[in-house]
Motif scaffolding. Structure first.
Motif, mmCIF file in Angstrom:
data_model
loop_
_atom_site.group_PDB
_atom_site.id
_atom_site.type_symbol
_atom_site.label_atom_id
_atom_site.label_comp_id
_atom_site.label_asym_id
_atom_site.label_seq_id
_atom_site.Cartn_x
_atom_site.Cartn_y
_atom_site.Cartn_z
ATOM 1 N N PRO A 179 0.837 -1.317 0.031
ATOM 2 C CA PRO A 179 0.136 0.033 -0.050
ATOM 3 C C PRO A 179 0.914 1.078 0.006
ATOM 4 O O PRO A 179 0.432 2.070 -0.868
ATOM 5 N N THR A 180 1.962 1.255 0.693
ATOM 6 C CA THR A 180 2.850 2.486 0.783
ATOM 7 C C THR A 180 3.353 3.014 -0.587
ATOM 8 O O THR A 180 3.605 3.892 -0.982
ATOM 9 N N ASP A 181 3.550 1.928 -1.532
ATOM 10 C CA ASP A 181 4.274 2.240 -2.998
ATOM 11 C C ASP A 181 3.031 2.102 -3.773
ATOM 12 O O ASP A 181 3.368 2.413 -5.115
ATOM 13 N N TYR A 182 1.769 1.928 -3.292
ATOM 14 C CA TYR A 182 0.765 1.771 -4.594
ATOM 15 C C TYR A 182 0.513 3.133 -5.281
ATOM 16 O O TYR A 182 0.567 3.051 -6.477
ATOM 17 N N PRO A 183 0.631 4.352 -4.513
ATOM 18 C CA PRO A 183 0.224 5.475 -5.339
ATOM 19 C C PRO A 183 1.272 5.824 -6.341
ATOM 20 O O PRO A 183 1.035 6.237 -7.460
ATOM 21 N N SER A 184 2.517 5.440 -6.241
ATOM 22 C CA SER A 184 3.646 5.818 -7.053
ATOM 23 C C SER A 184 3.858 4.791 -8.192
ATOM 24 O O SER A 184 4.208 4.963 -9.034
ATOM 25 N N GLN A 185 3.348 3.685 -7.764
ATOM 26 C CA GLN A 185 3.515 2.653 -8.944
ATOM 27 C C GLN A 185 2.276 2.447 -9.772
ATOM 28 O O GLN A 185 2.402 2.138 -10.946
ATOM 29 N N PHE A 186 1.159 2.263 -9.179
ATOM 30 C CA PHE A 186 -0.104 2.074 -9.856
ATOM 31 C C PHE A 186 -0.823 3.020 -10.348
ATOM 32 O O PHE A 186 -1.399 3.206 -11.348
ATOM 33 N N ALA A 187 -0.618 4.164 -9.397
ATOM 34 C CA ALA A 187 -1.532 5.405 -9.781
ATOM 35 C C ALA A 187 -1.079 6.772 -9.559
ATOM 36 O O ALA A 187 -1.516 7.481 -8.836
ATOM 37 N N PRO A 188 0.170 6.833 -10.164
ATOM 38 C CA PRO A 188 0.868 8.311 -9.843
ATOM 39 C C PRO A 188 0.146 9.445 -10.447
ATOM 40 O O PRO A 188 0.446 10.655 -10.012
ATOM 41 N N ASP A 189 -0.882 9.317 -11.365
ATOM 42 C CA ASP A 189 -1.712 10.400 -11.806
ATOM 43 C C ASP A 189 -2.919 10.504 -11.394
ATOM 44 O O ASP A 189 -3.796 11.309 -11.956
ATOM 45 N N PRO B 253 -5.049 11.686 -7.654
ATOM 46 C CA PRO B 253 -4.817 12.274 -6.245
ATOM 47 C C PRO B 253 -4.339 11.462 -5.164
ATOM 48 O O PRO B 253 -4.807 10.276 -5.361
ATOM 49 N N ARG B 254 -3.506 11.864 -4.529
ATOM 50 C CA ARG B 254 -2.845 10.928 -3.376
ATOM 51 C C ARG B 254 -3.923 10.218 -2.712
ATOM 52 O O ARG B 254 -3.842 9.175 -2.632
ATOM 53 N N ALA B 255 -5.056 11.081 -2.267
ATOM 54 C CA ALA B 255 -5.987 10.393 -1.112
ATOM 55 C C ALA B 255 -6.681 9.332 -1.952
ATOM 56 O O ALA B 255 -6.898 8.356 -1.213
ATOM 57 N N GLN B 256 -6.930 9.452 -3.238
ATOM 58 C CA GLN B 256 -7.869 8.471 -4.127
ATOM 59 C C GLN B 256 -6.947 7.347 -4.295
ATOM 60 O O GLN B 256 -7.140 5.964 -3.974
ATOM 61 N N ALA B 257 -5.564 7.418 -4.243
ATOM 62 C CA ALA B 257 -4.585 6.333 -4.831
ATOM 63 C C ALA B 257 -4.485 5.653 -3.429
ATOM 64 O O ALA B 257 -4.445 4.345 -3.462
ATOM 65 N N ASP B 258 -4.338 6.514 -2.398
ATOM 66 C CA ASP B 258 -4.498 5.743 -1.137
ATOM 67 C C ASP B 258 -5.455 4.707 -0.655
ATOM 68 O O ASP B 258 -5.463 3.694 -0.282
ATOM 69 N N PHE B 259 -6.764 5.316 -1.041
ATOM 70 C CA PHE B 259 -7.984 4.566 -0.783
ATOM 71 C C PHE B 259 -8.027 3.380 -1.799
ATOM 72 O O PHE B 259 -8.350 2.088 -1.287
ATOM 73 N N GLU B 260 -7.451 3.395 -3.106
ATOM 74 C CA GLU B 260 -7.400 2.057 -3.998
ATOM 75 C C GLU B 260 -6.399 1.231 -3.441
ATOM 76 O O GLU B 260 -6.694 0.178 -3.623
ATOM 77 N N ALA B 261 -5.430 1.618 -2.954
ATOM 78 C CA ALA B 261 -4.449 0.692 -2.175
ATOM 79 C C ALA B 261 -4.926 -0.114 -1.335
ATOM 80 O O ALA B 261 -4.335 -1.251 -0.926
ATOM 81 N N HIS B 262 -5.977 0.669 -0.445
ATOM 82 C CA HIS B 262 -6.386 -0.483 0.837
ATOM 83 C C HIS B 262 -7.588 -1.193 0.333
ATOM 84 O O HIS B 262 -8.310 -1.591 1.171
ATOM 85 N N ALA B 263 -8.246 -0.936 -0.955
ATOM 86 C CA ALA B 263 -9.301 -1.505 -1.418
ATOM 87 C C ALA B 263 -8.978 -2.613 -2.249
ATOM 88 O O ALA B 263 -9.988 -3.397 -2.787
ATOM 89 N N SER C 76 -1.263 6.550 -16.081
ATOM 90 C CA SER C 76 -0.380 5.329 -15.429
ATOM 91 C C SER C 76 -1.672 4.094 -15.562
ATOM 92 O O SER C 76 -2.364 4.062 -16.478
ATOM 93 N N HIS C 77 -1.167 3.098 -14.982
ATOM 94 C CA HIS C 77 -1.873 1.796 -15.036
ATOM 95 C C HIS C 77 -3.313 2.103 -14.640
ATOM 96 O O HIS C 77 -4.297 1.417 -14.897
#
Length: 257
Positions: free
Chosen positions: A154-164, A166-176, A233-234
């Protein structure tokens, strides 16, 4: 009286010509209205909400598959279950790993065309894992579990899966995200549907999960109608929902019964 006879004959000839032209004209099929979307690895179907909203507003009937990610066969079965519920033809859409799913399930008679969104369009005898080694990307933070499932850290999800995103949205996706069976990466397709059915492909040009060059290879090999999205991004289905929906609608418009 002779004038009336001539006018009547002319009218009859015009009517006959009209019937002849109508009979000779091609019958244009109505666009496909059913869309079935299969999500990929390290995600779930909820991220497709923006695309869903656009498509349903435009009059399409959209179904999102929530496959279990417990095995390739289970995921294909879950997709076929949705296809069997349809009352007409559909466009089958897959993202990421789900490209393999739609390549197998896409042989179903309901499926008129395939849309690959930054997805693996593997051939018979290939695997996602092997193709990824041929077209490598940077190191990925994939974490394994004792029961042989994997997920993206999860901590690397925003930069690898969804860098484009918003950070809050990517963090949510990481935990979903739904962990998937590690065996999915070695799944094989018996008879790829893209060999016989028209395909569309979206290349995410800034993808860090699947190499954009691998995506291009898949698209070219499938003779797919292809678009490339700059900076995507992906998670292109979330960061560029309008472009994704437009590609799906293009497939639907050109894949009539």
């Amino acid at each position: 009286m002779r004038f009336l006879t001539l006018r009547s004959a002319a009218a009859q000839a015009a009517a006959a010509l009209c019937l002849l032209v109508t009979a000779a004209a091609p019958a244009f099929a109505a666009p496909v209205k059913n869309i079935v979307v299969v999500h990929g690895a390290f995600a779930d179907a909820a991220g497709w909400r923006p695309v869903y909203n656009i498509l349903t507003k435009d009059g399409y009937h959209v179904t999102l598959v929530q496959q279990p990610l417990t095995s390739f066969n289970d995921d294909v079965t879950a997709t076929k279950r949705v296809l069997d519920s349809l009352d007409g033809p559909c466009v089958l859409v897959g993202h990421s790993y789900a490209g393999a799913i739609i390549s197998e399930a896409g042989n179903d008679d309901h499926v008129k065309s395939l849309v690959y969104i930054a997805a693996h369009a593997i051939d018979a005898g290939e695997t996602i894992g092997d193709n990824g080694k041929k077209y490598p990307v940077g190191p990925l933070s994939i974490v394994g579990t004792p029961d042989h499932f994997v997920y993206l850290k999860p901590t690397d999800y925003p930069s690898q899966f969804a860098p484009d995103l918003p950070r809050a949205q990517a963090d949510f996706e990481a935990h979903a995200q739904i962990p998937l069976a590690a065996s999915e990466f070695s799944a094989q397709v018996s008879d790829p549907a893209w060999k016989t059915k028209p395909s569309w492909y979206m290349v995410a040009k800034a993808d860090k999960i699947i190499s954009p060059d691998l995506e291009r290879m898949y698209a070219e090999r499938a003779h797919a109608t292809t678009v490339e999205i700059n900076g995507a991004s992906h998670a292109v289905f979330e960061s560029h929902p309008r472009e994704v929906a437009a590609l799906i609608e293009q497939a639907a418009q050109r894949s009539g019964q």
